[in-house]
Enzyme design. Sequence first.
Site, PDB file in Angstrom:
ATOM      1  N   CYS A 117       0.818  -1.225   0.000  1.00  0.00           N
ATOM      2  CA  CYS A 117       0.000   0.000   0.000  1.00  0.00           C
ATOM      3  C   CYS A 117       0.845   1.266   0.000  1.00  0.00           C
ATOM      4  O   CYS A 117       0.326   2.374  -0.100  1.00  0.00           O
ATOM      5  CB  CYS A 117      -0.956  -0.012   1.186  1.00  0.00           C
ATOM      6  SG  CYS A 117      -1.997  -1.462   1.200  1.00  0.00           S
ATOM      7  N   HIS A 265      -3.228   6.969   1.963  1.00  0.00           N
ATOM      8  CA  HIS A 265      -3.693   5.656   1.514  1.00  0.00           C
ATOM      9  C   HIS A 265      -5.044   5.392   2.169  1.00  0.00           C
ATOM     10  O   HIS A 265      -5.206   5.578   3.384  1.00  0.00           O
ATOM     11  CB  HIS A 265      -2.660   4.602   1.908  1.00  0.00           C
ATOM     12  CG  HIS A 265      -3.185   3.215   1.855  1.00  0.00           C
ATOM     13  ND1 HIS A 265      -3.843   2.714   0.749  1.00  0.00           N
ATOM     14  CD2 HIS A 265      -3.193   2.208   2.782  1.00  0.00           C
ATOM     15  CE1 HIS A 265      -4.214   1.477   1.004  1.00  0.00           C
ATOM     16  NE2 HIS A 265      -3.839   1.152   2.228  1.00  0.00           N
ATOM     17  N   ASN A 295     -10.412  -0.230   0.448  1.00  0.00           N
ATOM     18  CA  ASN A 295      -8.945  -0.151   0.378  1.00  0.00           C
ATOM     19  C   ASN A 295      -8.472  -0.838  -0.910  1.00  0.00           C
ATOM     20  O   ASN A 295      -8.541  -2.055  -1.026  1.00  0.00           O
ATOM     21  CB  ASN A 295      -8.370  -0.848   1.625  1.00  0.00           C
ATOM     22  CG  ASN A 295      -6.855  -0.895   1.641  1.00  0.00           C
ATOM     23  OD1 ASN A 295      -6.208  -0.664   0.614  1.00  0.00           O
ATOM     24  ND2 ASN A 295      -6.291  -1.201   2.791  1.00  0.00           N
TER      25      ASN A 295
HETATM   26  O1  UT7 Z   1      -3.656  -1.178   3.700  1.00  0.00           O
HETATM   27  C1  UT7 Z   1      -3.253  -1.251   5.025  1.00  0.00           C
HETATM   28  C2  UT7 Z   1      -3.829  -2.438   5.583  1.00  0.00           C
HETATM   29  N1  UT7 Z   1      -4.646  -2.479   6.689  1.00  0.00           N
HETATM   30  C3  UT7 Z   1      -5.091  -1.519   7.508  1.00  0.00           C
HETATM   31  O2  UT7 Z   1      -4.851  -0.364   7.406  1.00  0.00           O
HETATM   32  C4  UT7 Z   1      -5.944  -1.995   8.632  1.00  0.00           C
HETATM   33  C5  UT7 Z   1      -5.819  -1.163   9.860  1.00  0.00           C
HETATM   34  N2  UT7 Z   1      -6.718  -1.655  10.878  1.00  0.00           N
HETATM   35  C6  UT7 Z   1      -8.048  -1.426  10.841  1.00  0.00           C
HETATM   36  O3  UT7 Z   1      -8.543  -0.771   9.941  1.00  0.00           O
HETATM   37  C7  UT7 Z   1      -8.886  -1.979  11.960  1.00  0.00           C
HETATM   38  O4  UT7 Z   1      -8.052  -2.572  12.913  1.00  0.00           O
HETATM   39  C8  UT7 Z   1      -9.955  -3.020  11.478  1.00  0.00           C
HETATM   40  C9  UT7 Z   1     -11.037  -2.322  10.689  1.00  0.00           C
HETATM   41  C10 UT7 Z   1      -9.302  -4.111  10.655  1.00  0.00           C
HETATM   42  C11 UT7 Z   1     -10.608  -3.672  12.699  1.00  0.00           C
HETATM   43  O5  UT7 Z   1     -11.194  -2.664  13.509  1.00  0.00           O
HETATM   44  P1  UT7 Z   1     -10.919  -2.625  15.072  1.00  0.00           P
HETATM   45  O6  UT7 Z   1     -11.683  -1.493  15.618  1.00  0.00           O
HETATM   46  O7  UT7 Z   1      -9.423  -2.641  15.284  1.00  0.00           O
HETATM   47  O8  UT7 Z   1     -11.570  -3.977  15.542  1.00  0.00           O
HETATM   48  P2  UT7 Z   1     -10.909  -5.183  16.361  1.00  0.00           P
HETATM   49  O9  UT7 Z   1     -10.016  -5.981  15.486  1.00  0.00           O
HETATM   50  O10 UT7 Z   1     -10.357  -4.638  17.654  1.00  0.00           O
HETATM   51  O11 UT7 Z   1     -12.176  -6.036  16.710  1.00  0.00           O
HETATM   52  C12 UT7 Z   1     -13.189  -5.559  17.620  1.00  0.00           C
HETATM   53  C13 UT7 Z   1     -14.295  -6.584  17.661  1.00  0.00           C
HETATM   54  C14 UT7 Z   1     -13.817  -8.018  17.901  1.00  0.00           C
HETATM   55  O12 UT7 Z   1     -14.789  -8.667  18.673  1.00  0.00           O
HETATM   56  P3  UT7 Z   1     -14.597  -8.860  20.255  1.00  0.00           P
HETATM   57  O13 UT7 Z   1     -13.315  -9.646  20.407  1.00  0.00           O
HETATM   58  O14 UT7 Z   1     -14.484  -7.478  20.820  1.00  0.00           O
HETATM   59  O15 UT7 Z   1     -15.822  -9.592  20.652  1.00  0.00           O
HETATM   60  C15 UT7 Z   1     -13.794  -8.622  16.518  1.00  0.00           C
HETATM   61  O16 UT7 Z   1     -13.949 -10.013  16.522  1.00  0.00           O
HETATM   62  O17 UT7 Z   1     -14.975  -6.597  16.393  1.00  0.00           O
HETATM   63  C16 UT7 Z   1     -14.988  -7.950  15.892  1.00  0.00           C
HETATM   64  N3  UT7 Z   1     -14.930  -7.884  14.439  1.00  0.00           N
HETATM   65  C17 UT7 Z   1     -16.005  -7.712  13.664  1.00  0.00           C
HETATM   66  N4  UT7 Z   1     -17.314  -7.598  13.964  1.00  0.00           N
HETATM   67  C18 UT7 Z   1     -18.159  -7.430  12.938  1.00  0.00           C
HETATM   68  C19 UT7 Z   1     -13.820  -7.929  13.649  1.00  0.00           C
HETATM   69  N5  UT7 Z   1     -14.185  -7.804  12.359  1.00  0.00           N
HETATM   70  C20 UT7 Z   1     -15.531  -7.676  12.349  1.00  0.00           C
HETATM   71  C21 UT7 Z   1     -16.472  -7.500  11.323  1.00  0.00           C
HETATM   72  N6  UT7 Z   1     -17.769  -7.387  11.659  1.00  0.00           N
HETATM   73  N7  UT7 Z   1     -16.112  -7.439  10.010  1.00  0.00           N
END
Ligand code: UT7
Length: 340
Positions: A117, A265, A295
């Site tokens: 990216c 990005h 993305n």
């Molecule tokens: O190109 C560069 C590549 N990547 C990035 O820039 C990604 C950067 N990171 C992010 O954008 C975020 O970390 C994400 C969008 C990937 C995830 O968001 P988050 O606020 O960090 O969520 P999390 O991973 O802390 O998950 C929070 C909760 C979890 O549940 P529990 O453990 O709190 O019960 C996850 O299992 O949300 C859950 N979860 C979802 N729920 C519904 C994770 N993905 C999903 C989903 N739908 N798609």
Amino acid sequence: MQTRSPFGIVLSGSGSALPDAILDNVALEQLVETSDEWIATRTGIRQRRLAGPQESLTQLASQAAERALAMAGLEPTEIDLIVLATSTPDDLFGSAGAIQGAIGANRAVAMDLTAACSGFAFGLVTVAQFLRSGVYRNALLIGADVLSRWVDWSDRGTCILFGDGAGAVVLQAVELQEASTASDGLLGFELRSDGSLNHVLNLAATALEQPLKSGATVGQGNFQPITMNGQEVYRFAVKRVPEAIEKALHRAERSIAQIDWLLLHQANQRIIDAVADRLGLPREKTISNLERCGNTSAASIPIALDEAVRQGRVQPGHTLALAGFGAGLSWGAVIVRWGR
Ligand code: UT7
């Protein structure tokens, strides 16, 4: 200023291309346990475009390139250099050559550059070196990715994020003679890598053991789907990207108040907002198309740039802070002026 060379660069054209098929968050609810509301609030994404099995990265990239050339008023045969930033070529040997053939840029040397990216930011600085040195006059930089081919569509942590597309810019060399009013459109940059965090975001090659009759054993190549520690990438981006922008601004002898647009990005709206806040930049000065495109990896900056140029938001003379970040881990900021 970062260098004093006899030539500078001008960003003279942009173009982009997206696949027709739209996958919105409601449709994703059929695939994994998620919701439109969760995806929209956590990422800002509502829909993304996906390339079908018959659509190639080469087609998307060629369309974007032709649109950029048309805006710059250049013929394909006037291009000296094509750099394709991608992690998802149609061919592991590279797809820049196929694009060169498809658009008829038969004088151009063409090569792929892989920096995930960060590819567009890294590519911009790479291309600028060829132009600043006076070796080439006209160059095409394309950022294109079809990550939908490499996403695990049962992993809700990643499949909600990515979309496909291509964006391109034309860069031209300008002579910086004393009498000339031209100035270098690349004002400053900072490019970084941290391989100790390589494991955080991968699309790793795998090798299935294949014994040959000769007795030798080789690894038959394949790739695993994308794996990512989202929280770690998030933390890294929010810390490192503002630092890189500040360093690039320092080299450009500019303050944040002199930036017309912040174009990051397109990974997560919360990252864009947090970086703008850390820099003390009003959010109205950020460019985002995440809601519609998701993305698109190396394509995300040039697609959003092209849209903003065609909407008349980014105008000739505007100064932009561009920044990419992602696998590697890699990150980079580039301060540029749009147009002549
Ligand atoms: O190109 C560069 C590549 N990547 C990035 O820039 C990604 C950067 N990171 C992010 O954008 C975020 O970390 C994400 C969008 C990937 C995830 O968001 P988050 O606020 O960090 O969520 P999390 O991973 O802390 O998950 C929070 C909760 C979890 O549940 P529990 O453990 O709190 O019960 C996850 O299992 O949300 C859950 N979860 C979802 N729920 C519904 C994770 N993905 C999903 C989903 N739908 N798609």
